[in-house]
Enzyme design. Structure first.
Site, PDB file in Angstrom:
ATOM      1  N   SER A  82       0.830  -1.214   0.000  1.00 27.07           N
ATOM      2  CA  SER A  82       0.000   0.000   0.000  1.00 27.07           C
ATOM      3  C   SER A  82       0.859   1.256   0.000  1.00 27.07           C
ATOM      4  O   SER A  82       0.456   2.284  -0.543  1.00 27.07           O
ATOM      5  CB  SER A  82      -0.940   0.006   1.208  1.00 27.07           C
ATOM      6  OG  SER A  82      -0.287   0.367   2.414  1.00 27.07           O
ATOM      7  N   PRO A 140      -1.137   3.724   3.963  1.00 22.20           N
ATOM      8  CA  PRO A 140      -2.284   3.849   3.055  1.00 22.20           C
ATOM      9  C   PRO A 140      -3.314   2.744   3.266  1.00 22.20           C
ATOM     10  O   PRO A 140      -4.530   3.012   3.203  1.00 22.20           O
ATOM     11  CB  PRO A 140      -1.636   3.782   1.675  1.00 22.20           C
ATOM     12  CG  PRO A 140      -0.261   4.333   1.890  1.00 22.20           C
ATOM     13  CD  PRO A 140       0.153   3.825   3.251  1.00 22.20           C
ATOM     14  N   TYR A 141      -2.869   1.509   3.517  1.00 27.45           N
ATOM     15  CA  TYR A 141      -3.826   0.427   3.779  1.00 27.45           C
ATOM     16  C   TYR A 141      -4.728   0.789   4.956  1.00 27.45           C
ATOM     17  O   TYR A 141      -5.960   0.716   4.872  1.00 27.45           O
ATOM     18  CB  TYR A 141      -3.104  -0.888   4.069  1.00 27.45           C
ATOM     19  CG  TYR A 141      -3.985  -1.861   4.812  1.00 27.45           C
ATOM     20  CD1 TYR A 141      -5.073  -2.456   4.171  1.00 27.45           C
ATOM     21  CD2 TYR A 141      -3.778  -2.141   6.165  1.00 27.45           C
ATOM     22  CE1 TYR A 141      -5.925  -3.320   4.866  1.00 27.45           C
ATOM     23  CE2 TYR A 141      -4.609  -3.002   6.851  1.00 27.45           C
ATOM     24  CZ  TYR A 141      -5.685  -3.586   6.211  1.00 27.45           C
ATOM     25  OH  TYR A 141      -6.529  -4.421   6.895  1.00 27.45           O
ATOM     26  N   ALA A 142      -4.113   1.168   6.084  1.00 23.27           N
ATOM     27  CA  ALA A 142      -4.898   1.495   7.271  1.00 23.27           C
ATOM     28  C   ALA A 142      -5.826   2.668   7.003  1.00 23.27           C
ATOM     29  O   ALA A 142      -6.979   2.684   7.464  1.00 23.27           O
ATOM     30  CB  ALA A 142      -3.970   1.790   8.440  1.00 23.27           C
ATOM     31  N   THR A 144      -7.218   3.452   4.193  1.00 21.93           N
ATOM     32  CA  THR A 144      -8.378   3.012   3.409  1.00 21.93           C
ATOM     33  C   THR A 144      -9.453   2.417   4.308  1.00 21.93           C
ATOM     34  O   THR A 144     -10.648   2.615   4.073  1.00 21.93           O
ATOM     35  CB  THR A 144      -7.999   1.993   2.318  1.00 21.93           C
ATOM     36  OG1 THR A 144      -7.549   0.767   2.902  1.00 21.93           O
ATOM     37  CG2 THR A 144      -6.951   2.539   1.362  1.00 21.93           C
TER      38      THR A 144
END
Length: 332
Positions: A82, A140-142, A144
């Site tokens: 991510s 970025p993953y978290a 999202t």
């Protein structure tokens, strides 16, 4: 009862589907098989395709009008990926979720269980969190997941939809009956990396030893995936009683924090031969971690974890032994 599981051919989605079957609930699966496995759909109602495909979702509801709840597990989840591809992660996890929810509302679905993540939290000084803790996603993953939670809560406040967000901690293990397990060859999480190193006869790399924990390594709340699946069954069965408001958040973890060094020690107590460890710097997006102090899952779901850390490691090792036999080909 029928439930629709997006990402139903992935590690968590397929395990939830097995738990549904054991509980007398019929799972209907949708998965684009980017990371999911066709083998995990055998004998189950399965639609291959994307959650953003409006026509496909319409077809599913037309053919299964008795779907009562949707469990939304579909997402990209690898933190370092991510960081290198944030646009791809926002597209897959946020944009497609928005499109999917539009299809659900259009088809009259009013009950959604969203697979969220404890990675969105800002841990307290003792690394514990509850549902009221601060939000400070570090990848970025978290982000999202945090964006999706907020987006779904606002939609639920305005439209005929109720949303239960289950904030997962760190799933390990496999279906105890070995129907499903971790499907990817190169996992990014600590236990998967340990098993990979152990199988290769190489040392395990501890990424980051300067965190402010009791031994300098990151800390996590490792929950057996079968316990996690059980929390979903409890959520499905109690959905109407739980959702008095448009949206609700519940942590799903064990309440015990385990550092990476402690996980390695536990692994060596279970594995047939010991695994050495070496140290290196943190990876992009790595965070210190957290574990839950919430009692909300126990009180509202009437759920608590049953499996120990050692059992989770043992089931992970048992699955690794048969993985290539079960997933006999990389073709999908």
């Amino acid at each position: 009862m029928k439930v629709l599981i997006s990402g139903g051919a992935g590690f968590i989605g397929s395990t939830v589907a097995s738990a549904c079957l054991d509980a007398g609930i019929v799972p209907v699966l949708i998965d684009n098989l980017i990371t999911g496995r066709r083998e995990f759909t055998t004998g189950r109602i399965f639609y291959e395709g994307d959650i953003a495909d409006d026509r496909l979702v319409d077809t599913i509801f037309a053919e299964h009008p008795d779907i009562e709840v949707v469990i939304h597990c579909a997402a990209l989840i690898v933190v370092p990926d991510s960081v290198s591809d944030p646009r791809g992660y926002y597209e897959a996890n946020v944009v497609k979720t928005l499109r999917f929810v539009g299809s659900l509302i259009r088809n009259g679905c009013q009950k959604l269980i969203f697979s969220s993540s404890a990675s969105i939290y800002q841990p307290d000084a003792d690394f514990t969190v509850d549902e009221n803790s601060g939000i400070d996603p570090q990848s970025p993953y978290a982000r999202t997941k945090s964006v999706c939670e907020a987006m779904l809560a606002e939609i639920a406040a305005a439209e005929p939809l109720k949303v239960l967000s289950l904030r997962y901690f760190n799933p390990i293990g496999a279906d105890p009956e070995m129907r499903t397990g971790l499907q990817i060859r190169n996992p990014s999480h600590a236990l998967g990396k340990m098993i990979q190193a152990w199988e290769a006869g190489e040392p395990f790399t501890i990424t980051g030893t300067d965190f402010p924990t009791r031994d300098g390594s990151g800390i996590r709340d490792y929950i057996h995936v079968w316990d996690l699946a059980g929390a979903h069954i409890a959520a499905v069965s109690r959905f109407d009683a739980l959702l008095r408001e448009p949206s609700l958040v519940i942590n799903v973890g064990t309440g015990t924090g385990t550092t990476v060094r402690e996980l390695l020690d536990a692994f060596n107590q279970v594995a047939p031969t010991p695994l050495a460890g070496i140290e290196t710097d943190r990876r992009p997006g790595d965070v210190v971690g957290a574990f839950t102090r919430s009692e909300r899952a126990r009180d509202l779901l009437e759920w608590k974890p049953r499996y120990s850390l050692a059992e989770g490691i043992a089931h992970s090792l048992a699955w690794a032994k048969i993985r290539n036999e079960r997933l006999f080909s990389e073709s999908r």
